[in-house]
Design an enzyme around this catalytic site. Structure first.
Site, PDB file in Angstrom:
ATOM      1  CB  ALA A   1     -10.078  -1.288  -9.214  1.00  0.00           C
TER       2      ALA A   1
ATOM      3  N   GLY B   1      -8.552  -3.119 -14.133  1.00  0.00           N
ATOM      4  CA  GLY B   1      -9.972  -3.039 -14.472  1.00  0.00           C
ATOM      5  C   GLY B   1     -10.221  -2.209 -15.717  1.00  0.00           C
TER       6      GLY B   1
ATOM      7  CD  GLU C   1     -10.113  -7.283 -15.157  1.00  0.00           C
ATOM      8  OE1 GLU C   1     -10.163  -6.355 -14.331  1.00  0.00           O
ATOM      9  OE2 GLU C   1     -10.151  -8.479 -14.851  1.00  0.00           O
TER      10      GLU C   1
ATOM     11  CD  GLU D   1      -5.755  -6.421 -12.476  1.00  0.00           C
ATOM     12  OE1 GLU D   1      -4.745  -6.583 -13.194  1.00  0.00           O
ATOM     13  OE2 GLU D   1      -6.855  -6.052 -12.925  1.00  0.00           O
TER      14      GLU D   1
HETATM   15  C1  LIG Z   1     -13.487  -2.446  -5.961  1.00  0.00           C
HETATM   16  C2  LIG Z   1     -14.213  -2.345  -7.232  1.00  0.00           C
HETATM   17  C3  LIG Z   1     -14.253  -3.572  -8.062  1.00  0.00           C
HETATM   18  C4  LIG Z   1     -13.241  -3.576  -9.141  1.00  0.00           C
HETATM   19  C5  LIG Z   1     -13.121  -4.932  -9.739  1.00  0.00           C
HETATM   20  C6  LIG Z   1     -12.086  -4.961 -10.779  1.00  0.00           C
HETATM   21  C7  LIG Z   1     -10.768  -5.028 -10.198  1.00  0.00           C
HETATM   22  C8  LIG Z   1      -9.764  -4.544 -10.838  1.00  0.00           C
HETATM   23  C9  LIG Z   1      -8.455  -4.578 -10.197  1.00  0.00           C
HETATM   24  C10 LIG Z   1      -7.632  -3.366 -10.565  1.00  0.00           C
HETATM   25  O1  LIG Z   1      -7.866  -2.682 -11.502  1.00  0.00           O
HETATM   26  S1  LIG Z   1      -6.341  -3.079  -9.526  1.00  0.00           S
HETATM   27  C11 LIG Z   1      -5.603  -1.621 -10.197  1.00  0.00           C
HETATM   28  C12 LIG Z   1      -4.828  -1.920 -11.419  1.00  0.00           C
HETATM   29  N1  LIG Z   1      -4.172  -0.743 -11.851  1.00  0.00           N
HETATM   30  C13 LIG Z   1      -2.928  -0.463 -11.495  1.00  0.00           C
HETATM   31  O2  LIG Z   1      -2.277  -1.194 -10.806  1.00  0.00           O
HETATM   32  C14 LIG Z   1      -2.381   0.839 -11.999  1.00  0.00           C
HETATM   33  C15 LIG Z   1      -1.739   1.588 -10.890  1.00  0.00           C
HETATM   34  N2  LIG Z   1      -1.234   2.855 -11.342  1.00  0.00           N
HETATM   35  C16 LIG Z   1      -0.086   2.983 -12.037  1.00  0.00           C
HETATM   36  O3  LIG Z   1       0.568   2.043 -12.389  1.00  0.00           O
HETATM   37  C17 LIG Z   1       0.334   4.371 -12.360  1.00  0.00           C
HETATM   38  O4  LIG Z   1      -0.218   5.203 -11.406  1.00  0.00           O
HETATM   39  C18 LIG Z   1      -0.078   4.830 -13.766  1.00  0.00           C
HETATM   40  C19 LIG Z   1      -1.561   4.616 -13.981  1.00  0.00           C
HETATM   41  C20 LIG Z   1       0.717   4.054 -14.815  1.00  0.00           C
HETATM   42  C21 LIG Z   1       0.213   6.352 -13.891  1.00  0.00           C
HETATM   43  O5  LIG Z   1       1.584   6.579 -13.585  1.00  0.00           O
HETATM   44  P1  LIG Z   1       2.109   8.070 -13.356  1.00  0.00           P
HETATM   45  O6  LIG Z   1       3.569   7.931 -13.086  1.00  0.00           O
HETATM   46  O7  LIG Z   1       1.657   8.919 -14.455  1.00  0.00           O
HETATM   47  O8  LIG Z   1       1.382   8.612 -12.068  1.00  0.00           O
HETATM   48  P2  LIG Z   1       1.457   8.100 -10.562  1.00  0.00           P
HETATM   49  O9  LIG Z   1       2.285   9.043  -9.770  1.00  0.00           O
HETATM   50  O10 LIG Z   1       1.783   6.673 -10.482  1.00  0.00           O
HETATM   51  O11 LIG Z   1      -0.075   8.245 -10.103  1.00  0.00           O
HETATM   52  C22 LIG Z   1      -0.698   9.532 -10.031  1.00  0.00           C
HETATM   53  C23 LIG Z   1      -1.657   9.508  -8.867  1.00  0.00           C
HETATM   54  O12 LIG Z   1      -2.712   8.592  -9.156  1.00  0.00           O
HETATM   55  C24 LIG Z   1      -2.842   7.646  -8.109  1.00  0.00           C
HETATM   56  N3  LIG Z   1      -3.269   6.370  -8.717  1.00  0.00           N
HETATM   57  C25 LIG Z   1      -2.760   5.803  -9.809  1.00  0.00           C
HETATM   58  N4  LIG Z   1      -3.436   4.686 -10.103  1.00  0.00           N
HETATM   59  C26 LIG Z   1      -4.406   4.576  -9.176  1.00  0.00           C
HETATM   60  C27 LIG Z   1      -5.445   3.624  -8.954  1.00  0.00           C
HETATM   61  N5  LIG Z   1      -5.637   2.574  -9.771  1.00  0.00           N
HETATM   62  N6  LIG Z   1      -6.240   3.805  -7.912  1.00  0.00           N
HETATM   63  C28 LIG Z   1      -6.085   4.871  -7.087  1.00  0.00           C
HETATM   64  N7  LIG Z   1      -5.125   5.825  -7.243  1.00  0.00           N
HETATM   65  C29 LIG Z   1      -4.298   5.661  -8.282  1.00  0.00           C
HETATM   66  C30 LIG Z   1      -1.438   7.577  -7.508  1.00  0.00           C
HETATM   67  O13 LIG Z   1      -1.486   7.070  -6.207  1.00  0.00           O
HETATM   68  C31 LIG Z   1      -1.008   9.020  -7.582  1.00  0.00           C
HETATM   69  O14 LIG Z   1      -1.665   9.655  -6.503  1.00  0.00           O
HETATM   70  P3  LIG Z   1      -0.954  10.848  -5.757  1.00  0.00           P
HETATM   71  O15 LIG Z   1      -1.902  11.219  -4.663  1.00  0.00           O
HETATM   72  O16 LIG Z   1      -0.753  11.933  -6.773  1.00  0.00           O
HETATM   73  O17 LIG Z   1       0.341  10.316  -5.236  1.00  0.00           O
END
Ligand SMILES: CCCCCC/C=C/CC(=O)SCCNC(=O)CCNC(=O)[C@H](O)C(C)(C)COP(=O)(O)OP(=O)(O)OC[C@H]1O[C@@H](n2cnc3c(N)ncnc32)[C@H](O)[C@@H]1OP(=O)(O)O
Length: 719
Positions: A61, A100, A103, A123
């Site tokens: 998400a 997500g 999922e 999550e």
């Molecule tokens: C509301 C709608 C309904 C949805 C219902 C379903 C619910 C689902 C729940 C979820 O999915 S919660 C999210 C779960 N995912 C995560 O926790 C992943 C989080 N991200 C990471 O662990 C890492 O970013 C990565 C994907 C492994 C990539 O790592 P990397 O080292 O390559 O890059 P980063 O510097 O960490 O990230 C780059 C950039 O992207 C932004 N970012 C990463 N993931 C997300 C995200 N899920 N949402 C928004 N933004 C994300 C991060 O903040 C960086 O941004 P920046 O501006 O360049 O600093």
């Protein structure tokens, strides 16, 4: 936000296009829904492949959306249409499938993973649970024990482990999308019912209750007071005991209890704060995205004490050749053996071979003339450090960067004795340096942008969370620690016990209270610093009234404890007693109780009952108050940097977000009012006086922490 193509004449290829991680933002959910509808209704389409652009399937998400009202189509119905359709849908997982995104893959009928891909349900680390069916579908696919472990820890697993567990159908070294297209064509015509995870029965272990009970005990021990892992366990129980639709309802109810919680907000703040902290700036306008770091291939570490050894290991294990220097043969030999042991154990744990060939040990600084960077880690003594820097200045080639691991001394004073002040910076590691994730990069007024870029980038390479800080006594972390420790000892004077203070802090979420932590770290170091700065010992001005230094309140109890040879765990006695030196099991010591009682009666202090609330407020509000002063002084660029320092360097409980975020959650007005109250009661404690920035923020209506920076802009900055 998703590209739709017809490939191989009969396969719909849906590519998520939302850089950088193809998060499931509202437009992406829309695009998936529309693309699936198109694919299912087009008679030419016989199968569907879903992949992500730029070699990243989906990072889950869009976490930024959690802060506002949910807009756009809810995810679950979008995903249900994938599973229910009558055409095989294959997820082509490259890079990552997280939250997500994972999922989404679980709703597809088949999953193909590229061999370097990582999968997981993180999550729980964001204070929520996998609420797009993850808690109900994963147990059905891989069984309760494995699903429980993945969901409650949020661990990312490799493609190979996913294959072993039965999460993916095939792992490929080739392009996952190409492989999935071939796979999809072969799946056409095969029955889809057995591939719909929602129709599977969860394999239920006979000892389900015991298993869930053990998991509950484990998370309570590991993350006391944290709600999300407990909710995850309840959701997984539903997968084992309820039909799918009821389990989904339970998952959604549990998510509702977490979604708007303070813990979820704090943990999501931590996620972004960690990423913000890497974005350093200097007053010159140089910053993280316009300054090029140098490549560091060789380094030297001077001093093989606890810190120096940890730094050598941190460098060598990422492939940097290291020359380690000591001043005496015996110390060098001892250091060599310990470093080799540490590297061998580390390599064994990671299943790689130890990089011992990268190490060289020497007694001579002359051997350092060609290294790219030096990290000085000698005893915390300015005169000694200056001698080392003068010598390095003579010996090292003109371009060598000279860094110090001082935990609080003036980095610019060291720069001043060299021939290259622009190439000098602080690299303040935390003990043990090969384990602790935090690195404070200290920017002196003369440090060049290239020097800071290199130190920050080297920190990242070593797997550290690096934060740029200004050059002031104690920098950020240790500067804030002092008033926090002072409050704890003042509370002892007033009637509290070490056990009571530690318990209040541990109930708040710290793994260890301040006194147990001090016993672990050793009490003698602080004692020596206090003696050197004339606060205790023979150099104390006899005109000082008791319990006062320079007109301020001073508590001599820590000195009295050290005078009795009680230096903490290593001597078997400190604020607590231990069965033997080196033991970790802290037991209350009646001798400390006696010492406190005698002390109070000597100074005519009437002990009073102190509430846990007062302990938390005095210790933590004073910590945040110093954080506000640091922001005012421009020694940290933003509150997120301070919070990251406390999360990674001082084990501040992550579900509280860090001292600055915690203050914002309590309410700045309340923090101000309590500090005013305590300062009135203790006017001889200047740290309790509310800072100007705190007052300013309250006057501006207490904006959220992310907006504080706008109010600091007008003040001076060293960053
Ligand atoms: C509301 C709608 C309904 C949805 C219902 C379903 C619910 C689902 C729940 C979820 O999915 S919660 C999210 C779960 N995912 C995560 O926790 C992943 C989080 N991200 C990471 O662990 C890492 O970013 C990565 C994907 C492994 C990539 O790592 P990397 O080292 O390559 O890059 P980063 O510097 O960490 O990230 C780059 C950039 O992207 C932004 N970012 C990463 N993931 C997300 C995200 N899920 N949402 C928004 N933004 C994300 C991060 O903040 C960086 O941004 P920046 O501006 O360049 O600093």
């Amino acid at each position: 936000m998703a590209r739709y193509e017809l490939v191989k004449r009969s396969v719909a290829l849906i590519t998520l296009t939302n850089p950088p991680v193809n998060a499931l933002s509202s437009p992406v959910r829309h695009a998936i829904a529309n693309s699936m509808e198109r694919a299912l209704s087009d008679p030419k389409v016989r199968a569907v492949v879903i992949c992500g652009e730029n070699g990243r399937f989906c990072g889950g998400a869009d976490i930024r959306e959690f802060a506002g009202p949910l807009r756009g189509p809810p995810l679950i119905p979008v995903l249900e249409a994938i599973e229910a359709g009558d055409k095989p849908v294959v997820a082509a997982i490259e890079g990552m499938a997280l939250g997500g995104g994972f999922e989404l893959a679980l709703f597809c009928h088949y999953r193909i993973a590229q061999s370097k891909a990582r999968l997981g349900l993180p999550e729980v680390t964001l204070g929520i649970l996998p609420a797009a069916g993850g808690t109900q579908r994963l147990p059905r696919l891989i069984g309760i024990p494995a699903a429980l472990e993945m969901i409650t820890t949020g661990r990312h697993i490799s493609a190979q482990e996913a294959l072993k567990l039965g999460i993916v159908d095939q792992v490929t070294d080739q392009n996952a999308c190409e492989t999935a297209l071939e796979f999809a064509l072969k799946a056409v015509g095969k029955p889809l019912s057995p591939r719909r995870v929602s129709t599977l029965t969860t394999p239920c272990p006979p000892d389900l209750d015991a298993l869930l009970e053990a998991a509950t005990m484990q998370v309570k021990k590991k993350t006391p007071g944290v709600m999300a892992p407990l909710a995850c366990i309840q959701a997984v129980r539903a997968a084992a005991t309820m039909p799918y639709s009821k389990g989904m309802k339970r998952e959604s109810e549990l998510m509702a209890t977490l979604f708007n919680s303070g813990q979820a907000r704090a943990l999501q703040y931590c996620f972004f704060a960690q990423r913000t902290a890497g974005k350093w700036t200097l007053p010159s306008g140089a910053q993280w995205n316009n300054s090029k770091p140098r490549e560091i291939r060789s380094a030297a570490v001077i001093g093989l004490g606890t810190m120096g050894r940890g730094i050598v290991v941190s460098l060598a294990r990422v492939g940097i050749s290291v020359i380690a220097v000591e001043s005496e043969k015996k110390l060098l030999e001892n250091g060599r053996q310990m470093v080799i042991g540490m590297l061998e154990r580390d390599a064994k744990r990671r299943g790689v071979s130890a990089s011992l060939n990268l190490l060289k040990f020497t007694l001579s600084l002359q051997d350092l003339k060609d290294v790219d960077l030096v990290i000085e880690a000698v005893f915390e003594d300015m005169a000694l450090k200056k001698r080392v820097f003068q010598e390095l200045s003579k010996v090292c080639r003109p371009g060598t960067l000279l860094c110090t691991n001082t935990s609080g001394l003036d980095v610019d004073a060291l720069a001043g004795v060299t021939d290259r002040p622009h190439l000098v910076a602080g690299m303040h590691f935390f003990s043990p340096a090969h384990v602790m994730k935090l690195l404070e990069v200290v920017c002196g007024p003369r440090s060049s942008s290239e020097t800071i870029a290199t130190a920050m980038s080297l920190g990242k390479k070593m797997g550290k969370v690096s934060v740029a800080v200004g050059n002031c006594p104690g920098f950020v972390g240790n500067r804030m620690l002092k008033p926090y420790l002072d409050q704890a000892t003042f509370l002892l004077e007033e009637g509290a016990t070490p056990e009571q203070i530690d318990k209040a802090l541990e109930d708040f979420g710290f793994a260890m209270g301040v006194f147990r932590m001090s016993d672990l770290a050793g009490l003698d170091v602080g004692w020596r610093v206090r003696k050197e700065s004339g606060l205790t010992g023979p150099d104390v001005d006899p005109k000082n009234p008791p319990r006062k230094r320079q007109g301020r309140r001073y508590c001599p109890i820590p000195d009295m404890v050290c005078e009795q040879g009680r230096f903490g765990q290593k001597t078997g006695r400190g604020w607590y007693k231990y069965d033997k030196p080196g033991d970790t099991n802290a037991k209350p010591d009646p001798l400390i109780q006696n010492l406190l009682e005698t002390y109070r009666s000597r100074y005519g202090i009437q002990p009073r009952n102190i509430s846990d609330q007062e302990i938390i407020e005095r210790c933590l509000f004073v910590l945040a108050n110093e954080g506000f002063r640091i922001l005012e002084d421009g020694m940290a660029a933003r509150p997120e940097d301070i919070d990251v320092i406390y999360l990674f360097g001082y084990a501040f409980p992550r579900h509280r977000g860090g001292p600055m975020f915690y203050a914002s959650m309590v309410g700045l007005e309340r923090v101000l009012e309590r500090l005013e109250h305590y300062h009135q009661a203790h006017p001889d404690v200047p740290h309790l006086e509310p800072s100007a920035l705190l007052k300013k923020l309250v006057a501006c209506g207490s904006p959220p922490v992310q907006q504080w920076r706008e109010h600091i802009k007008t003040m001076r900055s060293h960053l």
